[in-house]
Design an enzyme around this catalytic site. Structure first.
Site, mmCIF file in Angstrom:
data_model
loop_
_atom_site.group_PDB
_atom_site.id
_atom_site.type_symbol
_atom_site.label_atom_id
_atom_site.label_comp_id
_atom_site.label_asym_id
_atom_site.label_seq_id
_atom_site.Cartn_x
_atom_site.Cartn_y
_atom_site.Cartn_z
ATOM 1 N N LYS A 168 11.161 44.775 3.177
ATOM 2 C CA LYS A 168 9.860 44.088 3.016
ATOM 3 C C LYS A 168 9.022 44.776 1.953
ATOM 4 O O LYS A 168 9.235 45.945 1.629
ATOM 5 C CB LYS A 168 9.083 44.064 4.336
ATOM 6 C CG LYS A 168 8.710 45.442 4.941
ATOM 7 C CD LYS A 168 7.475 46.097 4.369
ATOM 8 C CE LYS A 168 7.270 47.510 4.885
ATOM 9 N NZ LYS A 168 6.377 48.334 4.098
ATOM 10 N N ASP A 216 6.849 48.201 12.088
ATOM 11 C CA ASP A 216 7.369 47.220 11.121
ATOM 12 C C ASP A 216 8.546 46.422 11.683
ATOM 13 O O ASP A 216 8.962 45.432 11.062
ATOM 14 C CB ASP A 216 7.868 47.929 9.849
ATOM 15 C CG ASP A 216 6.733 48.464 8.989
ATOM 16 O OD1 ASP A 216 5.577 48.066 9.210
ATOM 17 O OD2 ASP A 216 7.025 49.276 8.089
HETATM 18 P P1 ATP Z 1 8.348 52.452 5.742
HETATM 19 O O1 ATP Z 1 8.183 51.521 4.598
HETATM 20 O O2 ATP Z 1 8.494 51.735 7.073
HETATM 21 O O3 ATP Z 1 7.378 53.566 5.771
HETATM 22 P P2 ATP Z 1 10.480 53.688 4.335
HETATM 23 O O4 ATP Z 1 11.200 52.554 3.697
HETATM 24 O O5 ATP Z 1 9.539 54.461 3.482
HETATM 25 O O6 ATP Z 1 9.760 53.140 5.618
HETATM 26 P P3 ATP Z 1 12.886 54.486 5.664
HETATM 27 O O7 ATP Z 1 13.977 54.329 4.668
HETATM 28 O O8 ATP Z 1 12.748 53.418 6.689
HETATM 29 O O9 ATP Z 1 11.508 54.691 4.908
HETATM 30 O O10 ATP Z 1 13.066 55.893 6.407
HETATM 31 C C1 ATP Z 1 12.172 56.961 6.310
HETATM 32 C C2 ATP Z 1 12.814 58.196 6.939
HETATM 33 O O11 ATP Z 1 13.238 57.886 8.279
HETATM 34 C C3 ATP Z 1 14.060 58.642 6.200
HETATM 35 O O12 ATP Z 1 13.752 59.628 5.265
HETATM 36 C C4 ATP Z 1 14.981 59.155 7.302
HETATM 37 O O13 ATP Z 1 14.840 60.542 7.474
HETATM 38 C C5 ATP Z 1 14.488 58.485 8.587
HETATM 39 N N1 ATP Z 1 15.367 57.401 9.117
HETATM 40 C C6 ATP Z 1 15.562 57.135 10.425
HETATM 41 N N2 ATP Z 1 16.368 56.071 10.583
HETATM 42 C C7 ATP Z 1 16.718 55.655 9.361
HETATM 43 C C8 ATP Z 1 17.541 54.592 8.885
HETATM 44 N N3 ATP Z 1 18.196 53.763 9.720
HETATM 45 N N4 ATP Z 1 17.650 54.424 7.563
HETATM 46 C C9 ATP Z 1 16.973 55.258 6.714
HETATM 47 N N5 ATP Z 1 16.215 56.280 7.106
HETATM 48 C C10 ATP Z 1 16.064 56.488 8.413
#
Ligand code: ATP
Length: 312
Positions: free
Chosen positions: A21, A148
């Protein structure tokens, strides 16, 4: 009498695809006593996908493939396994499952890849275990996994309030085309909120969704120029403060004629709105040519939320 050897039952497998998203608008109120910030946000699901394959197993385990797979935890802190625990607890199932994640959404990029995995894992296990839950019940359970996650089950475009989990679908027309400048370095969402608090703290109470009226009109009219002008992110200053190099992809997209450009969520992915699919490719080429992104992606939105791709 001869006994015919019994063929082992083919292993059941459920494959689910869930989108990442972007936040077309992200308005953040002041930190509350419980540590959370009230939000008013407009989510759009875009065609950058995670796939989760669930197979029955004696334990609950997880493997990961795809770009940046090496930085994704495979223990109980993975949001997909947390989602399985929450669902199993809710429906009283003690079965094991193996989840295989194929990552397409940048890790720690502000596009909610982990939450997309959680949404996909919920739907995959719900299908595998034939829980009989309605989609509305599943969305309710999703809110216990992460703010989310409900949106990534629902997909399309929606206004999120509370922590982003109280959703109202938004009317939109047509497709919008995006180019993303992706960085290998992530930004921690909680660090960005801490810096947001230090920089300006936000206005106490829930942010005013009225400020997004022009954005909602743009979506309804299918007008990318008006949408580009209405994009908004209260966290952008905090993300830029933590990662000043992000100013570069923002400037490159503006020079290349993006209709609007914004840090996606807490960053560091930068999302540029294009006039057309062709223009999105041109924006991605501009990111690449100027060396301001480790990777580029193009996508369109809105797209549906988590969907079962195959179940056999
Ligand atoms: P958001 O936009 O919801 O803040 P994001 O896209 O910045 O999320 P994610 O890739 O969802 O970040 O993950 C953030 C952190 O969560 C990663 O650095 C990792 O350590 C941890 N994590 C836990 N589960 C997962 C997963 N399934 N995929 C990726 N990272 C994960």
């Amino acid at each position: 009498m001869t006994l015919t050897p019994v063929e082992p039952l083919p292993e059941r497998e459920v494959r689910v695809r869930a989108p990442g998203k972007i936040n077309l608008s992200l308005r953040v109120g002041a930190r509350e006593e419980d540590g959370y910030h009230p939000l008013s946000t407009v989510f759009q699901a875009v065609s950058v996908f995670e796939e989760v394959v669930a197979t029955p197993s004696s334990d609950r385990t997880l493997s990961v493939a795809g770009v940046q797979a090496d930085v994704v935890p495979t223990d109980g802190t993975n949001l997909a396994l947390r989602a399985v625990e929450v669902l199993a607890g809710h429906v009283g199932v003690d079965e094991g499952v193996h989840l295989h994640l194929e990552k397409g959404v940048p890790v720690a990029g502000g596009m909610a890849g982990g939450s997309a995995d959680a949404a996909a894992a919920l739907l995959a296990c719900d299908t595998l275990w034939a829980t009989g839950l309605s989609r509305a019940e599943l969305i309710e359970i999703a809110a216990h996994v992460g703010a989310d996650v409900p949106f990534l089950l629902m997909g399309h475009t929606a206004v999120g309030q509370g922590r982003g989990h109280l959703l109202t679908p938004a009317l939109t027309r047509g497709d919008f085309h995006w180019a993303f400048a992706v960085q290998d370095r992530g930004l921690s969402t909680s660090d960005v909120y801490t810096r947001f608090d230090e920089l300006h703290g936000g206005v106490p109470g829930p942010p005013d969704g009225q400020d997004d009226v022009p954005l909602m009109h743009a979506l309804r009219a299918g007008d990318p120029h008006a949408l580009g002008a209405a994009l908004h992110n209260d966290l952008q200053m905090a993300s830029l403060d933590l990662d000043p190099m992000l100013a570069e992809p923002l400037a490159v997209a503006e020079d290349a004629g993006a209709l609007g450009v914004i840090v996606s969520g807490s960053g560091p992915t930068v999302a540029a709105l294009a006039r057309s699919r062709q223009h999105a490719l041109a924006l991605a080429a501009a990111f690449t040519a100027s060396g301001v992104a480790d990777r580029v992606l193009t996508a369109s939105g809105p797209v549906a939320g988590a969907r079962v791709v195959s179940s056999d």
